[in-house]
Scaffold this motif. Structure first.
Motif, PDB file in Angstrom:
ATOM      1  N   GLU A  13     107.322  75.510  77.449  1.00  0.00           N
ATOM      2  CA  GLU A  13     106.453  74.363  77.696  1.00  0.00           C
ATOM      3  C   GLU A  13     107.191  73.051  77.440  1.00  0.00           C
ATOM      4  N   ARG A  17     107.900  70.098  80.167  1.00  0.00           N
ATOM      5  CA  ARG A  17     107.465  68.716  79.936  1.00  0.00           C
ATOM      6  C   ARG A  17     108.639  67.732  80.033  1.00  0.00           C
ATOM      7  N   MET A  55     100.058  70.847  81.023  1.00  0.00           N
ATOM      8  CA  MET A  55     100.357  69.424  81.152  1.00  0.00           C
ATOM      9  C   MET A  55      99.085  68.588  81.260  1.00  0.00           C
ATOM     10  N   THR A  56      97.982  69.249  81.588  1.00  0.00           N
ATOM     11  CA  THR A  56      96.716  68.551  81.801  1.00  0.00           C
ATOM     12  C   THR A  56      95.960  68.413  80.483  1.00  0.00           C
ATOM     13  N   GLU A  57      95.345  67.275  80.282  1.00  0.00           N
ATOM     14  CA  GLU A  57      94.549  67.062  79.076  1.00  0.00           C
ATOM     15  C   GLU A  57      93.272  67.891  79.141  1.00  0.00           C
ATOM     16  N   PRO A  58      92.771  68.362  78.004  1.00  0.00           N
ATOM     17  CA  PRO A  58      91.481  69.066  78.006  1.00  0.00           C
ATOM     18  C   PRO A  58      90.368  68.173  78.543  1.00  0.00           C
ATOM     19  N   GLY A  60      87.403  67.580  77.449  1.00  0.00           N
ATOM     20  CA  GLY A  60      86.808  66.751  76.403  1.00  0.00           C
ATOM     21  C   GLY A  60      85.452  66.196  76.808  1.00  0.00           C
ATOM     22  N   ARG A 113      84.804  71.958  76.975  1.00  0.00           N
ATOM     23  CA  ARG A 113      85.526  70.807  76.424  1.00  0.00           C
ATOM     24  C   ARG A 113      87.034  71.058  76.339  1.00  0.00           C
ATOM     25  N   LYS A 114      87.402  72.321  76.086  1.00  0.00           N
ATOM     26  CA  LYS A 114      88.822  72.661  75.939  1.00  0.00           C
ATOM     27  C   LYS A 114      89.483  72.988  77.270  1.00  0.00           C
ATOM     28  N   ARG A 116      91.323  72.912  80.678  1.00  0.00           N
ATOM     29  CA  ARG A 116      92.291  71.977  81.242  1.00  0.00           C
ATOM     30  C   ARG A 116      92.263  71.959  82.765  1.00  0.00           C
TER      31      ARG A 116
END
Length: 452
Positions: A13, A17, A55-58, A60, A113-114, A116
């Motif tokens: 990972e 990145r 790479m993607t934000e959760p 949320g 929420r988690k 991605r």
């Protein structure tokens, strides 16, 4: 990546990145191109998919919007849009989200929420199906247990059952509805024969595969039509009838009821008279929209006067005509306070009027604007006689006032002339608002000549 140790996964990972975005995109595209024929490329693509997901934000706080995406087209503040575009308020969605997260589906909300994955990913359809099941179970339990029913009514209000069942349907069938909505343009200016046939065929498919979702499909299509009453074009094809004798008694009645509800929404907006030009312009838009609905229904479909839809429609027409006439009847009163109307004394001398208050001028301007524009739909709205009578009277009063003010300008000087010129400018502006631009311009020229 399932066979990798946690340390190996972390290193991989980190490497992914650290790569420039163009390099990642190139590797991904190469694996994607070979995946169809090369098993190793397919395995590599799966690894890249997982790495891209990392790479993607959760989701949320966005999880709520993602989960309720199928409800978005029908969510608005109450009374801000016609019924065809409203089933849920933002407050309803917030309460449903809180109910799911705090009581009936805590694990689901935490997973969402988690997550991605983007909102377009199929995983969200799974979340929605689970949410629908949780909501359906909770509503069913409330119907059985008085304590739960009281709590439900306290949370959502005493008439929440219909709203919740609508949400359950749209969430449960989100994937099927999304599939058929893909081919429908976001805005449909003309519901032509080709698109109409496409919608008919898709509706027939839904009736076979997921019948409860079929009417929702039609309602969502209707929401994309610039002229929503054109939805009757496909209703006629589906019902195989050109009138409401049978259709109004089938599941398709929901579509006609929604068009009728929209008509009532715009009709009800015509009760309050405008107090300014801006309000008058908005009032005319509502009036034109009401006329579009009330005439469009009859043009597109056979609405029997003695049928359920016909009785409602013709009742709305009578009410709307009465309300619009009442608004137009306020024009003479508005001119009494907003038109600087001189009068002749017994000696024949012209007695000037006082300069009207700004609010009175603005009110007269707005009402004259609407009176003029109403002519466009006067016959369709059954107000032609009243519109012509009131318009002719108003125009005559303004012309007479203008003639006397020109004489006042010519026969006065100093502050008296300035006041007469100001009043003359107001009359010219009111004539402009009433659509008599040529008369207004002529009046301005005569006023200038009288002052020379």
């Amino acid at each position: 990546m399932a066979n990798l140790s946690p340390t190996q996964r972390t290193k991989l990972e980190a490497l992914w990145r650290s790569m420039p975005s163009r390099m990642r995109a190139g590797l991904y595209a190469a694996a994607q191109a070979g995946a169809a024929t090369d098993p190793q490329s397919g395995d590599l693509l799966a690894v890249f998919d997982e790495l891209e997901a990392l790479m993607t934000e959760p989701a949320g706080d966005l999880a709520k919007a993602y989960l309720f995406e199928p409800l978005r087209a029908l969510t608005a503040e109450p009374d801000s849009v016609p019924p065809s575009k409203f089933r849920f308020s933002p407050d309803d969605l917030s309460k449903m989200w809180g109910w799911l997260g705090r009581q009936i589906a805590k694990d689901l909300v935490e997973e969402a929420r988690k997550c991605r994955k983007p909102v377009s990913d199929p995983v969200w359809h799974d979340f929605r199906a689970r949410a629908a099941a949780a909501l359906a179970e909770a509503v069913a339990r409330a119907d059985r247990v008085p304590k739960d029913m009281t709590a439900l009514d306290k949370r959502f209000g005493p008439h929440c059952r219909s709203m919740l069942h609508d949400a359950i349907d749209l969430l449960r069938f989100s994937e099927r509805i999304a599939d058929v909505m893909v081919g429908i343009p976001a805005v449909v200016d003309d519901f032509d024969a080709e698109l109409c046939e496409q919608v008919r065929a898709q509706h027939e498919q839904l009736i076979t595969e997921a019948p409860e979702s079929a009417v929702w499909f039609l309602l969502l299509v209707m929401g994309r039509l610039t002229s929503p009453w054109q939805i009757f074009r496909v209703v006629e094809k589906i019902g195989r009838r050109g009138d409401d004798l049978v259709v109004s008694k089938t599941e398709l009645a929901a579509v006609g009821d929604t068009v009728l509800a929209d008509t009532g929404y715009f009709s009800a907006k015509l009760k309050q008279p405008p107090a300014s030009r801006a309000e008058a312009e908005r009032y005319f838009e509502l009036f034109a929209r009401y006329v579009g609905y009330s005439t469009g229904m009859v043009q597109e479909f056979g609405i029997r006067k003695d049928g359920r839809w016909g009785r409602s429609l013709f009742g709305l027409r009578a009410e709307a005509s009465t309300n619009v006439e009442k608004v137009m009847e306020k024009v003479p009163l508005a001119l009494d306070t907003g038109l600087p109307e001189p009068r002749r004394g017994k000696s024949g001398r012209i007695i000037p009027a006082q300069l009207p208050p700004t609010a009175a001028i603005e009110r007269a301007n707005g009402l004259l604007y609407f009176l003029h524009r109403a002519r466009e739909h006067a016959n369709a709205a059954a107000i032609a006689s009243a519109q012509k009578r009131l318009y002719d009277q108003a125009e005559r009063r303004m012309q007479d006032a203008g003639k006397m003010l020109v004489d006042l300008v010519a026969g006065s000087s100093g502050q008296s002339r300035v006041s007469a010129q100001e009043c003359l400018a107001i009359v010219a502006d009111l004539l402009d608002a009433a659509g008599s631009s040529e008369t207004a311009e002529l009046l301005r020229r005569r006023g200038s000549a009288a002052a020379a």
